[in-house]
Design an enzyme around this catalytic site. Structure first.
Site, PDB file in Angstrom:
ATOM      1  N   SER A  38       0.827  -1.210   0.000  1.00 56.58           N
ATOM      2  CA  SER A  38       0.000   0.000   0.000  1.00 56.58           C
ATOM      3  C   SER A  38       0.866   1.266   0.000  1.00 56.58           C
ATOM      4  O   SER A  38       0.571   2.215  -0.730  1.00 56.58           O
ATOM      5  CB  SER A  38      -0.973  -0.009   1.179  1.00 56.58           C
ATOM      6  OG  SER A  38      -0.282  -0.101   2.387  1.00 56.58           O
ATOM      7  N   TRP A  39       1.948   1.275   0.762  1.00 54.59           N
ATOM      8  CA  TRP A  39       2.756   2.498   0.837  1.00 54.59           C
ATOM      9  C   TRP A  39       3.548   2.705  -0.462  1.00 54.59           C
ATOM     10  O   TRP A  39       3.607   3.813  -0.998  1.00 54.59           O
ATOM     11  CB  TRP A  39       3.660   2.444   2.058  1.00 54.59           C
ATOM     12  CG  TRP A  39       4.348   3.706   2.466  1.00 54.59           C
ATOM     13  CD1 TRP A  39       5.587   3.804   3.011  1.00 54.59           C
ATOM     14  CD2 TRP A  39       3.844   5.059   2.417  1.00 54.59           C
ATOM     15  NE1 TRP A  39       5.892   5.116   3.298  1.00 54.59           N
ATOM     16  CE2 TRP A  39       4.844   5.918   2.935  1.00 54.59           C
ATOM     17  CE3 TRP A  39       2.651   5.642   1.956  1.00 54.59           C
ATOM     18  CZ2 TRP A  39       4.684   7.301   3.022  1.00 54.59           C
ATOM     19  CZ3 TRP A  39       2.494   7.030   2.037  1.00 54.59           C
ATOM     20  CH2 TRP A  39       3.497   7.838   2.565  1.00 54.59           C
ATOM     21  N   GLY A  95       6.941  10.061   8.670  1.00 52.84           N
ATOM     22  CA  GLY A  95       6.011  11.085   9.129  1.00 52.84           C
ATOM     23  C   GLY A  95       4.600  10.539   9.165  1.00 52.84           C
ATOM     24  O   GLY A  95       4.362   9.387   8.798  1.00 52.84           O
ATOM     25  N   ALA A 137      -1.080   5.589   3.626  1.00 50.63           N
ATOM     26  CA  ALA A 137      -1.137   5.415   2.171  1.00 50.63           C
ATOM     27  C   ALA A 137      -2.528   5.757   1.622  1.00 50.63           C
ATOM     28  O   ALA A 137      -2.654   6.352   0.542  1.00 50.63           O
ATOM     29  CB  ALA A 137      -0.783   3.969   1.829  1.00 50.63           C
ATOM     30  N   LYS A 144       6.748   3.912  17.482  1.00 52.98           N
ATOM     31  CA  LYS A 144       5.338   4.343  17.593  1.00 52.98           C
ATOM     32  C   LYS A 144       4.388   3.228  17.202  1.00 52.98           C
ATOM     33  O   LYS A 144       3.242   3.192  17.652  1.00 52.98           O
ATOM     34  CB  LYS A 144       5.071   5.616  16.780  1.00 52.98           C
ATOM     35  CG  LYS A 144       5.296   5.541  15.273  1.00 52.98           C
ATOM     36  CD  LYS A 144       4.110   5.059  14.470  1.00 52.98           C
ATOM     37  CE  LYS A 144       4.454   4.871  13.010  1.00 52.98           C
ATOM     38  NZ  LYS A 144       3.427   4.213  12.227  1.00 52.98           N
ATOM     39  N   ASP A 186       3.622  11.199  14.031  1.00 59.07           N
ATOM     40  CA  ASP A 186       3.318   9.863  13.510  1.00 59.07           C
ATOM     41  C   ASP A 186       2.638   8.997  14.577  1.00 59.07           C
ATOM     42  O   ASP A 186       1.778   8.164  14.277  1.00 59.07           O
ATOM     43  CB  ASP A 186       4.613   9.191  13.030  1.00 59.07           C
ATOM     44  CG  ASP A 186       4.368   8.194  11.908  1.00 59.07           C
ATOM     45  OD1 ASP A 186       3.200   8.013  11.511  1.00 59.07           O
ATOM     46  OD2 ASP A 186       5.343   7.592  11.440  1.00 59.07           O
ATOM     47  N   THR A 204      -1.039   7.239  14.027  1.00 57.35           N
ATOM     48  CA  THR A 204      -1.122   5.772  14.067  1.00 57.35           C
ATOM     49  C   THR A 204      -2.033   5.299  15.196  1.00 57.35           C
ATOM     50  O   THR A 204      -2.730   4.298  15.062  1.00 57.35           O
ATOM     51  CB  THR A 204       0.287   5.147  14.170  1.00 57.35           C
ATOM     52  OG1 THR A 204       1.144   5.816  13.253  1.00 57.35           O
ATOM     53  CG2 THR A 204       0.271   3.679  13.819  1.00 57.35           C
ATOM     54  N   ARG A 209      -2.816   0.009  10.420  1.00 52.84           N
ATOM     55  CA  ARG A 209      -2.744  -1.446  10.526  1.00 52.84           C
ATOM     56  C   ARG A 209      -2.401  -1.871  11.951  1.00 52.84           C
ATOM     57  O   ARG A 209      -2.926  -2.860  12.458  1.00 52.84           O
ATOM     58  CB  ARG A 209      -1.677  -1.983   9.552  1.00 52.84           C
ATOM     59  CG  ARG A 209      -2.110  -1.984   8.105  1.00 52.84           C
ATOM     60  CD  ARG A 209      -1.033  -1.453   7.168  1.00 52.84           C
ATOM     61  NE  ARG A 209      -1.174  -0.011   7.068  1.00 52.84           N
ATOM     62  CZ  ARG A 209      -1.796   0.602   6.066  1.00 52.84           C
ATOM     63  NH1 ARG A 209      -2.246  -0.086   5.062  1.00 52.84           N
ATOM     64  NH2 ARG A 209      -1.954   1.916   6.058  1.00 52.84           N
ATOM     65  N   ASN A 210      -1.533  -1.100  12.606  1.00 54.51           N
ATOM     66  CA  ASN A 210      -1.139  -1.451  13.975  1.00 54.51           C
ATOM     67  C   ASN A 210      -2.298  -1.243  14.949  1.00 54.51           C
ATOM     68  O   ASN A 210      -2.568  -2.089  15.794  1.00 54.51           O
ATOM     69  CB  ASN A 210       0.070  -0.608  14.392  1.00 54.51           C
ATOM     70  CG  ASN A 210       1.324  -1.048  13.667  1.00 54.51           C
ATOM     71  OD1 ASN A 210       1.906  -2.077  13.985  1.00 54.51           O
ATOM     72  ND2 ASN A 210       1.742  -0.300  12.654  1.00 54.51           N
ATOM     73  N   GLU A 235       3.758  -3.773  11.512  1.00 56.42           N
ATOM     74  CA  GLU A 235       5.176  -3.640  11.866  1.00 56.42           C
ATOM     75  C   GLU A 235       5.428  -3.661  13.369  1.00 56.42           C
ATOM     76  O   GLU A 235       6.487  -4.096  13.821  1.00 56.42           O
ATOM     77  CB  GLU A 235       5.753  -2.354  11.270  1.00 56.42           C
ATOM     78  CG  GLU A 235       5.958  -2.380   9.755  1.00 56.42           C
ATOM     79  CD  GLU A 235       7.221  -3.151   9.350  1.00 56.42           C
ATOM     80  OE1 GLU A 235       7.742  -3.942  10.153  1.00 56.42           O
ATOM     81  OE2 GLU A 235       7.670  -2.949   8.211  1.00 56.42           O
TER      82      GLU A 235
END
Ligand code: NDP
Ligand code: 13P
Length: 338
Positions: free
Chosen positions: A11-12, A134, A138, A189, A242, A246, A253-254, A279
């Site tokens: 995605s990114w 940063g 996505a 993070k 960030d 997030t 996702r996290n 991640e």
């Protein structure tokens, strides 16, 4: 106009390829997965990972790594952190002396505790390695929503060159010499965002979220500064910025994986359901080991590890965080006369 080779079509990688193409650059995308190459060539869209974002007809999508690297003005490495080293190793024979590689992934290698740029430098010593990080999901970059990021590089020349390549009306790019601080903020993070998601999954509120974000950046900065990162970086876009996005975003996702764990799913079930790389799961153990090595207290990171890898219940983990020994918010602050 530059010739760009972008490695990693998740995605990114896909969102950044669209941004760079919008900026007038020639973009070649490489993926390790032949099915992904075929699908992107046929559909001109990553329907699974970035639906609704079209790839222009003149963007080249290939499974041939050499052609994505040779002769390119700079390379973007967008493979998830568990594959950074092996991908860099494969890239090495094709990378020219001084060729710029900007890594956009966020992680720490569990076995060596190395940041991603260090791994790439180890595998491709001839490369000029930079990072981009940063608050930038996505899904929003792909929709051209205003976003800000930071390029970290060893020289001002490389940082400003990359800034000029990525910057646009919807993507504002700053520069920084603090590559280590940027990478530590970006990877740590994700571990805190798992905790924020877990709190959401447990049905806790905004107070809990604000506490995790604030105490989370305190943990990240404590470790990061001791490792040599700069405090200004942890209070900037690649640190607190960030972390906020997030922990709060529906796109994360996290956070999503944490939410599912808070709802009672196992780590593996949560990762399978998210379908894209989580991640924080890969950085959690590394973060705890770094905390021990640098003798820094990281209670949120420790509790995330206990939930992910030791079967601790999420509710008990939050309870234990709340019932830690009472202390001052910031031990470096004292009362007059002390
Ligand atoms: N998504 C985002 O919004 C952002 C992500 N990032 C970071 O970017 C990195 C990539 O994330 P993201 O794009 O979301 O990940 P995705 O899960 O969307 O995509 C991962 C990509 O890596 C590929 N891949 C799988 N195995 C390998 C391998 N062995 N070697 C090389 N490539 C492989 C995948 O192929 P396949 O599809 O076949 O599995 C896929 O193309 C992460 O570090 C993430 O933290 C940073 C900022 C924003
Ligand atoms: O790093 C990111 C946003 O800046 C992406 O975070 P997630 O991997 O949690 O989606």
């Amino acid at each position: 106009m530059a010739n760009v080779g972008l490695l990693g079509a998740g995605s990114w990688g896909t969102a950044l390829s669209v941004l760079l193409h919008d900026n007038g650059h020639n973009v070649t995308i490489w993926s390790i997965d032949e099915r992904e190459v075929k699908m992107l060539n046929e559909k001109r869209e990553h329907e699974l990972k970035l639906p609704g974002v079209k790839l222009a007809d003149d963007m080249v999508i290939t499974g041939d790594m050499e052609s994505a690297i040779r002769g390119k003005d700079f390379l973007v490495l967008a493979v998830p952190s568990p594959f950074t080293r092996e991908t860099a190793r494969k890239m090495r024979p094709f990378v020219a002396e001084g060729q710029i590689i900007v890594d956009v992934a966020k992680g720490i290698e569990e076995s060596t505790l190395m940041t991603l740029s260090r791994q790439i430098e180890q595998e491709i010593p001839q490369a000029d390695v930079a990072v981009l990080s940063g608050p930038s999901h996505a899904e929003e970059v792909g929709r051209r929503l205003p976003t800000t990021c930071v390029i970290g590089a060893k020289s001002r020349k490389t940082a400003e060159y990359l800034q000029s390549m990525f910057i646009s009306r919807v993507f504002r790019v700053y520069t920084s010499p603090d590559i280590l601080g940027i990478e530590l903020g970006g990877s740590l993070k994700n571990v805190i965002a798992l905790a924020a998601g877990i709190a959401d999954g447990l049905g806790y509120g905004d107070n809990t979220k604000a506490a995790l974000i604030t105490r989370g950046i305190a943990e990240i900065a404590r470790l990061g500064v001791k490792m040599g990162g700069k405090i200004q970086t942890f209070t900037g876009l690649t640190g607190i910025g960030d972390l906020i996005v997030t922990c709060a975003s529906v796109h994360s996702r996290n956070r999503k994986a944490g939410y599912l764990i808070g709802q009672g799913k196992t780590m593996q079930e949560a990762m399978d359901e998210v379908k894209m790389v989580v991640e924080g799961v890969y950085s959690a153990k590394a973060a705890a080991r770094l905390a021990r090595e640098y003798e820094v207290s990281m209670p949120i990171v420790d509790e995330v590890n206990a939930v992910l890898f030791e079967g601790k219940s999420p509710a008990e983990a939050v309870d234990d965080l709340m019932q830690r020994e009472s202390r001052s918010e910031n031990t470096s602050l004292t009362w007059d006369g002390e």
